[in-house]
Every structure is written in C-alpha cells, then in structure tokens.
Scaffold this active site. Structure first.
Site, PDB file in Angstrom:
ATOM      1  N   ASN A  38      95.913  47.422  31.243  1.00  0.00           N
ATOM      2  CA  ASN A  38      95.572  47.566  32.669  1.00  0.00           C
ATOM      3  C   ASN A  38      94.220  46.937  33.009  1.00  0.00           C
ATOM      4  O   ASN A  38      93.936  46.668  34.173  1.00  0.00           O
ATOM      5  CB  ASN A  38      95.585  49.041  33.102  1.00  0.00           C
ATOM      6  CG  ASN A  38      96.980  49.619  33.254  1.00  0.00           C
ATOM      7  OD1 ASN A  38      97.177  50.829  33.126  1.00  0.00           O
ATOM      8  ND2 ASN A  38      97.978  48.782  33.523  1.00  0.00           N
TER       9      ASN A  38
ATOM     10  N   ASP B 118     105.042  55.493  36.160  1.00  0.00           N
ATOM     11  CA  ASP B 118     105.212  54.107  36.612  1.00  0.00           C
ATOM     12  C   ASP B 118     105.820  54.065  38.017  1.00  0.00           C
ATOM     13  O   ASP B 118     106.593  54.943  38.390  1.00  0.00           O
ATOM     14  CB  ASP B 118     106.117  53.370  35.609  1.00  0.00           C
ATOM     15  CG  ASP B 118     106.043  51.862  35.786  1.00  0.00           C
ATOM     16  OD1 ASP B 118     105.100  51.376  36.445  1.00  0.00           O
ATOM     17  OD2 ASP B 118     106.933  51.167  35.266  1.00  0.00           O
TER      18      ASP B 118
HETATM   19  C1  FPP Z   1     101.535  52.704  37.054  1.00  0.00           C
HETATM   20  O1  FPP Z   1     102.081  52.267  38.279  1.00  0.00           O
HETATM   21  C2  FPP Z   1     100.397  53.613  37.287  1.00  0.00           C
HETATM   22  C3  FPP Z   1      99.134  53.414  36.842  1.00  0.00           C
HETATM   23  C4  FPP Z   1      98.712  52.238  36.069  1.00  0.00           C
HETATM   24  C5  FPP Z   1      98.043  54.345  37.158  1.00  0.00           C
HETATM   25  C6  FPP Z   1      98.378  55.800  37.178  1.00  0.00           C
HETATM   26  C7  FPP Z   1      97.386  56.520  37.993  1.00  0.00           C
HETATM   27  C8  FPP Z   1      97.643  57.600  38.779  1.00  0.00           C
HETATM   28  C9  FPP Z   1      98.949  58.248  38.863  1.00  0.00           C
HETATM   29  C10 FPP Z   1      96.585  58.166  39.647  1.00  0.00           C
HETATM   30  C11 FPP Z   1      95.468  58.887  38.996  1.00  0.00           C
HETATM   31  C12 FPP Z   1      95.861  59.708  37.846  1.00  0.00           C
HETATM   32  C13 FPP Z   1      95.132  60.694  37.314  1.00  0.00           C
HETATM   33  C14 FPP Z   1      95.591  61.314  36.068  1.00  0.00           C
HETATM   34  C15 FPP Z   1      93.919  61.210  37.916  1.00  0.00           C
HETATM   35  P1  FPP Z   1     102.069  50.700  38.596  1.00  0.00           P
HETATM   36  O2  FPP Z   1     100.821  50.397  39.317  1.00  0.00           O
HETATM   37  O3  FPP Z   1     102.257  49.924  37.338  1.00  0.00           O
HETATM   38  O4  FPP Z   1     103.325  50.563  39.532  1.00  0.00           O
HETATM   39  P2  FPP Z   1     104.310  49.296  39.653  1.00  0.00           P
HETATM   40  O5  FPP Z   1     104.994  49.141  38.330  1.00  0.00           O
HETATM   41  O6  FPP Z   1     105.256  49.706  40.744  1.00  0.00           O
HETATM   42  O7  FPP Z   1     103.466  48.123  40.016  1.00  0.00           O
END
Ligand code: FPP
Length: 260
Positions: free
Chosen positions: A74, A26
């Site tokens: 998501n 996160d």
């Molecule tokens: C949460 O951060 C992250 C995600 C929903 C996506 C995770 C994806 C990756 C790390 C990249 C690709 C991964 C792989 C395994 C190839 P957020 O967007 O919710 O952050 P925030 O809470 O700060 O808005």
C-alpha cells in the site's frame, strides 16, 4: 457490556466459535466510486464496518481479530491517499477508544510499525497502553505488514541466532519460525475472510493461514456488517477441519470437528 450477546445469534454453535478471525478488508475504493466519491470516502465509511465487526467479535467471544489495514504494498499508492489513510488511522484509534473500552477490546499491532508517521506510532502506543487490561477480544492491526516481509524478518533473526551459536541449524523447525514471527503470541487464524469478491490472499499472514478456513464474500468492506460476519462464522462452522487427516481418523480420535 456490549449491546448483544452470543444468545442473540441463535444459529451459532457456541462450542465452535473461531478463536482467531483474520480479515482482508477490501473494496473501499470501489464502494466510493459507486457513490461518485473519492477513494478516501470509502476508507472513512470502512471505519463503520470495523466498529460493527469488533462489536460482533466481542459479543460472540472471538478472542483475536486481525485486520489487514495497510499492507507493505500500500506504500505504492498515491501519496495523497497514503496521507489520508494515516490521518484516518490516528483519528479513528483516538475516537474509538471509548468503544474499545466498552467492548473490553485490547489493541495490538503487527508489521513494520516504525515506517508509519510518528504521530501514528504515538497514537498506537497510547491506545495499546490504555487497552492493555482488556480481555474479551484482541484487535491486531496489520500495518505496513506483509506475510513475506514478516517471514524474511523472521529468517534474519533465526540466521543471526544460528551465526551466534544460539541455535543449531539441525534443530530449526516450525516452532522456531512461529516464535520469530510478528504473530508469535497469537494462535493461527481459524477463519480468513476477504470482502469485495476478490479471491486472493494478497501477501497476508502467508505462514499462519496454512490450515485456515477461507470465506470470500462479494460485499464491499464499507457495507460489511454483523449479519455478514455471522454468515462467515456459520460457513466456518459448517466445515470439517481435517488438518491433513481423514474424516474417519478424526471421528476415531475425537479431535475432529464434524459439520453441524
Ligand atoms: C482496501 O480497500 C482497504 C484498505 C487498503 C484500507 C483499509 C482501511 C480502513 C477500513 C479504514 C481504517 C481502518 C482502521 C482499522 C482504523 P481498497 O482501497 O483496496 O478498495 P478497492 O479494491 O475497491 O480499490
């Protein structure tokens, strides 16, 4: 061979390496915002953290790593972000194949994979097949996954089996559900890590984390590195896992794991 080995991390107890670590990655969006960029910039940098995390897992001998890469919820994000995340997924899995092979890592998935664009499904299947013989660490990507979704799907399977007379309702137990879940072939996580300072489970592995140790860190996912993973493992190794028993009982039956 990986660049480091377990011996490179002297503080670690080699007899208490968690078998399965699950991670809620996160903070990508906040990280990007802090740098004055769009959210996808954070996701792209999150890939470096994924690579570093997997290398550490292979080095210290963690058998299973489950990453919450895309939740059922998501799908409610802006279409532009979803599309960018799906493209990033395809590109990353393709580009990272040499690293997965070098580190002896096998790829698997859990979740409603067929909801993903077909190019993602194809790439996932290809990489799963290419890494099927790897034995050091299993990377389980949770994609279009949520704990409640998996439990509901499992209940449907069990209900159908009961309706067909294949199982007796009286005989339904924990094992019946364990075997019906997407995670059936994996042990439950010993350790759950969540980055970015949020202290929630967010519908991840709800059934499986009943006895997991939980480590929260304020580090945003794109900044997460081996040193932070090491900190989480050391925190895990300092805990006493009682599984509902008392400390005295654990000492008596020799099954407990006392703090080091
Ligand atoms: C949460 O951060 C992250 C995600 C929903 C996506 C995770 C994806 C990756 C790390 C990249 C690709 C991964 C792989 C395994 C190839 P957020 O967007 O919710 O952050 P925030 O809470 O700060 O808005």
């Amino acid at each position: 061979m990986t660049s480091d080995t377990l011996a490179s991390y002297p503080g670690i107890n080699p007899h208490r390496i968690p078998r399965h670590v699950a991670i809620i990655m996160d903070g990508n969006g906040r990280w990007a915002k802090q740098q004055g960029h769009m959210r996808i910039f954070g996701h792209k940098h999150g890939v470096n953290a994924v690579r570093n995390t997997l290398e550490f897992a292979a080095e210290v001998g963690i058998e299973f790593v489950t990453l919450y890469a895309f939740s059922t919820e998501n799908w409610n994000r802006p279409e532009r972000e979803i599309n960018a995340l799906m493209q990033l997924l395809v590109d990353t899995i393709e580009k990272e194949l040499p690293n997965l092979m070098k580190n002896n890592i096998r790829l698997k998935t859990i979740g409603n994979i067929h909801q993903l664009p077909s190019r993602c499904v194809r790439q996932l299947k290809e990489t799963e097949a290419a890494t099927a013989g790897n034995t050091r660490t299993t990377l389980i990507l949770a994609l279009s996954y949520s704990g409640r979704w998996d439990i509901i799907e499992a209940v449907k399977k069990i209900a159908l089996n009961a309706q067909n007379g294949e199982i007796d309702i009286e005989n339904i137990n924990e094992d019946t559900l364990n075997r019906a879940l997407n995670t059936a072939e994996y042990p439950n996580p010993d350790l759950l890590i969540r980055t970015s300072g949020e202290m929630r489970i967010s519908n991840f592995l709800l059934w499986e984390i009943a006895y997991s140790e939980i480590h929260f860190t304020s580090v945003l996912w794109p900044d997460f590195r081996k040193e932070h993973f090491l900190e989480a493992v050391l925190d895990y190794q300092s805990r006493e896992r009682r599984f509902g028993k008392t400390s005295d009982q654990l000492a008596e039956d020799g099954k407990g794991v006392n703090p080091i």
